[in-house]
Write a protein that holds these residues in place. Structure first.
Motif, short mmCIF file in Angstrom:
data_model
loop_
_atom_site.label_atom_id
_atom_site.label_comp_id
_atom_site.label_asym_id
_atom_site.label_seq_id
_atom_site.Cartn_x
_atom_site.Cartn_y
_atom_site.Cartn_z
N LYS A 56 0.71 -0.98 0.08
CA LYS A 56 0.41 0.28 -0.19
C LYS A 56 0.84 0.97 -0.18
O LYS A 56 2.37 0.69 -0.09
CB LYS A 56 -0.49 -0.17 1.11
CG LYS A 56 -2.19 -1.04 1.32
CD LYS A 56 -3.08 -0.70 2.47
CE LYS A 56 -3.60 -1.66 1.94
NZ LYS A 56 -5.25 -2.44 3.29
N GLN A 58 1.24 5.84 0.84
CA GLN A 58 0.67 7.06 0.94
C GLN A 58 1.67 7.99 0.36
O GLN A 58 2.77 8.12 0.88
CB GLN A 58 0.46 6.75 2.71
CG GLN A 58 0.21 8.50 3.02
CD GLN A 58 -0.12 9.30 4.13
OE1 GLN A 58 0.82 8.10 5.02
NE2 GLN A 58 -0.82 10.15 4.58
N GLU A 145 -3.12 -2.05 10.12
CA GLU A 145 -4.81 -1.47 10.20
C GLU A 145 -3.91 -0.12 10.63
O GLU A 145 -4.32 0.97 10.59
CB GLU A 145 -6.36 -1.93 10.76
CG GLU A 145 -5.37 -2.22 11.89
CD GLU A 145 -5.61 -3.08 12.67
OE1 GLU A 145 -5.69 -4.32 12.87
OE2 GLU A 145 -4.90 -4.40 10.84
N ARG A 148 -0.97 3.40 9.45
CA ARG A 148 -0.83 4.75 8.52
C ARG A 148 -1.09 5.87 10.51
O ARG A 148 -1.18 6.86 10.29
CB ARG A 148 -1.80 5.49 7.92
CG ARG A 148 -1.59 4.59 7.43
CD ARG A 148 -2.64 5.60 5.73
NE ARG A 148 -2.64 6.89 5.16
CZ ARG A 148 -3.11 7.58 4.58
NH1 ARG A 148 -3.76 6.45 3.21
NH2 ARG A 148 -3.14 8.82 4.27
N LYS A 149 -1.38 5.69 11.20
CA LYS A 149 -1.36 6.42 12.62
C LYS A 149 -0.17 6.06 13.61
O LYS A 149 -0.18 6.74 14.63
CB LYS A 149 -2.55 6.15 12.99
CG LYS A 149 -4.03 5.49 12.67
CD LYS A 149 -4.56 5.05 13.28
CE LYS A 149 -6.13 4.78 12.90
NZ LYS A 149 -7.47 4.03 14.12
N LYS A 154 1.71 9.48 10.15
CA LYS A 154 0.67 10.10 10.66
C LYS A 154 1.16 11.73 10.64
O LYS A 154 -0.01 12.36 10.67
CB LYS A 154 0.63 9.85 12.39
CG LYS A 154 1.93 10.65 13.07
CD LYS A 154 1.77 9.70 14.34
CE LYS A 154 2.78 10.69 15.35
NZ LYS A 154 2.56 10.14 17.24
N PRO A 158 -3.02 13.76 3.34
CA PRO A 158 -3.85 12.83 2.46
C PRO A 158 -3.54 13.36 0.83
O PRO A 158 -2.70 13.74 0.51
CB PRO A 158 -4.96 13.68 2.40
CG PRO A 158 -5.24 14.89 2.70
CD PRO A 158 -3.86 15.50 3.33
N ASP A 159 -3.62 11.58 0.55
CA ASP A 159 -3.01 11.01 -0.08
C ASP A 159 -3.94 11.63 -1.32
O ASP A 159 -5.48 10.86 -1.22
CB ASP A 159 -2.93 10.38 -0.73
CG ASP A 159 -2.10 9.30 -2.18
OD1 ASP A 159 -3.04 9.17 -3.44
OD2 ASP A 159 -0.96 8.60 -2.19
N VAL A 162 -5.98 7.95 -3.23
CA VAL A 162 -5.83 7.31 -2.16
C VAL A 162 -7.05 7.34 -1.55
O VAL A 162 -7.24 6.79 -1.14
CB VAL A 162 -4.30 6.28 -1.14
CG1 VAL A 162 -5.12 5.62 -0.01
CG2 VAL A 162 -3.55 5.75 -2.40
N ASP A 163 -6.74 9.02 -0.40
CA ASP A 163 -7.30 9.47 0.15
C ASP A 163 -8.78 10.11 -0.91
O ASP A 163 -10.25 10.45 -0.11
CB ASP A 163 -6.69 10.02 1.34
CG ASP A 163 -5.66 8.48 1.89
OD1 ASP A 163 -6.21 7.92 2.42
OD2 ASP A 163 -4.43 10.49 2.24
N ASP A 166 -11.16 17.13 0.23
CA ASP A 166 -11.52 17.64 -0.11
C ASP A 166 -11.96 18.66 -0.16
O ASP A 166 -10.79 19.58 0.20
CB ASP A 166 -12.00 16.80 1.59
CG ASP A 166 -13.56 18.27 1.73
OD1 ASP A 166 -14.67 17.79 1.68
OD2 ASP A 166 -13.73 19.81 2.43
N SER A 192 0.46 14.48 0.39
CA SER A 192 1.44 13.59 0.10
C SER A 192 1.22 12.94 -1.10
O SER A 192 0.84 12.92 -1.75
CB SER A 192 0.96 12.21 1.10
OG SER A 192 0.72 12.55 2.30
#
Length: 423
Positions: A56, A58, A145, A148-149, A154, A158-159, A162-163, A166, A192
């Motif tokens: 995966k 980011q 999971e 990313r935190k 962290k 945002p990517d 992928v993300d 907004d 990102s």
């Protein structure tokens, strides 16, 4: 430097060739710089016998989710890459893929290898390579999971692919930050994956000058910038970073040419270069005019007659003679040190002369500044005490045990050197 699209390419090929397969052997070169907060021996021990679930990303970071923690999280820096024994075409450089069409000519492991995974299916091997040792390999000991935190992910924004982004949030950030827009786009804490060429491409399509302050953009410019960001990132990722397939109207297709006429678009418009936020930016002044305040002293909003040239004490900044973009740097550069001395190249890796008493500050982990400031300041400098003596030997770690020193020609043969990217 590999950016969001090139990382998407690597993730694609890792999932294609490694997902669902076990690692039967691991070989790693001892390197305290590339292996961050871990060691090569610890890495070998942690990866041996594991099964790959999936890869995966980011932005510029990517990781391989294993069947149990820890998981390797990686960043390529400026010259890092992953080479696949079964897929030479996985390289994002078209010239490299053409050279590697004949798989029988590929020597293994590749030069500048940091670690190799030998998979359970015969002949399926992958190698992490890095000529300048600016990439990073970490082990993150948390459930998949949660990756990313925790740091370094962290701290990143945002990517776009992928993300998603907004639009309302995107525009609010522009309103509240007074920063040259190119520098803001490069801030990995904001978005990102956007690096130098992606940032230039976004601004070219948005028709925004790279030096204009982010909080001076009009509503129409904000909307266009958002749409251009999504368009460029999504298109480049869908094409897996293969520049030969990029649209013909992209700036990328024309920014790299060097010659008597310089860099120009097919219609003859000139491509200029200006340094923004310490990075060289390509832009077209006839299309990208500053409509608000800029980082250039003495330049009024809307007057772009001197675009690309900063004024210092009434004098224009010296013209940029060489493209400073990291994507154009050789994988093994030769830079002059003090009194014209050139750095030594030991064991196939560039060693840059040290500067006495000077250290660069390292900023927030995971940010663009961390990857540039930290990477340059951390490069290990080794000098020979006498001419012809003091050659450093780098040991290999195989299945957690010391092995042959490939730098001296014994043990596993090293591969050929990568050629300079053709853009």
């Amino acid at each position: 430097m590999p950016e969001i699209a090139e990382i998407t390419r690597i993730v694609h090929y890792i999932n294609k060739y490694l997902a669902g397969k076990g690692i039967k052997n691991v070989v790693a070169k001892e390197d305290p710089i590339v292996f961050k907060d871990t060691t090569s021996s610890a890495f070998v021990k942690a990866m041996l016998g594991k099964r790959v679930v999936e890869a995966k990303q980011q932005g510029k970071y990517f990781w391989i989710e294993m069947d149990s923690p820890p998981h390797p999280v990686m960043h390529f820096g400026m010259t890092g890459w992953i080479t696949f024994s079964k897929a030479p075409e996985a390289h994002y450089r078209a010239d490299m893929a053409e050279e590697d069409d004949n798989k029988e000519e590929i020597e293994w492991p590749p030069r500048f290898m940091k670690f190799v995974f030998e998979m359970e299916d015969e002949g399926n091997n992958v190698a992490f390579t890095d000529a300048r040792r600016l990439g990073r390999v970490r082990l993150i000991d948390v459930p998949a999971e949660q990756i990313r935190k925790v740091s370094p992910l962290k701290e990143n924004g945002p990517d776009p692919v992928v993300d998603g982004l907004d639009e309302g949030w995107f525009r609010r950030v522009l309103d509240t930050r007074k920063k040259p827009i190119k520098a803001l786009l490069l801030d990995q804490g904001f978005i990102s994956g956007v690096g130098n060429w992606v940032g230039d491409e976004i601004l070219y399509h948005a028709r925004i000058h790279p030096e204009q302050y982010s909080n001076t953009l009009s509503d129409a410019q904000q909307k266009q910038l958002y749409e251009s960001t999504m368009y460029v990132c999504k298109t480049a990722c869908e094409l897996l970073g293969d520049s030969s397939k990029f649209p013909e109207d992209w700036l990328f297709k024309h920014r790299w040419g060097k010659g008597k006429k310089g860099n120009v678009l097919p219609n003859g418009e000139k491509i200029d270069f200006v340094k923004v936020g310490g990075r060289t930016s390509a832009y077209v002044k006839t299309r990208q005019k500053a409509t608000g305040g800029t980082a250039v002293k003495g330049k009024a909003g809307g007057n772009d007659d001197d675009s690309g040239e900063e004024k210092k004490t009434g004098k224009k900044r010296k013209a940029i003679k060489e493209e400073d973009d990291e994507d154009e740097r050789d994988e093994t550069p030769v830079k002059k040190g003090k009194r014209g001395r050139k750095p030594k190249i030991e064991d196939g890796e560039a060693k840059t002369p040290a500067k006495r008493g000077r250290k660069k500050a390292v900023k927030v982990e995971g940010s663009e500044s961390e990857q540039e400031e930290e990477e340059e300041s951390e490069v290990e400098v080794k000098k020979s005490s006498r001419k012809g003596k003091g050659k450093v030997k780098e040991e290999m770690v195989v299945n957690g045990k010391g092995g042959a020193d490939t730098s001296t020609g014994t043990g596993t043969p090293s591969g050929r050197r990568s050629s300079r990217p053709k853009k």
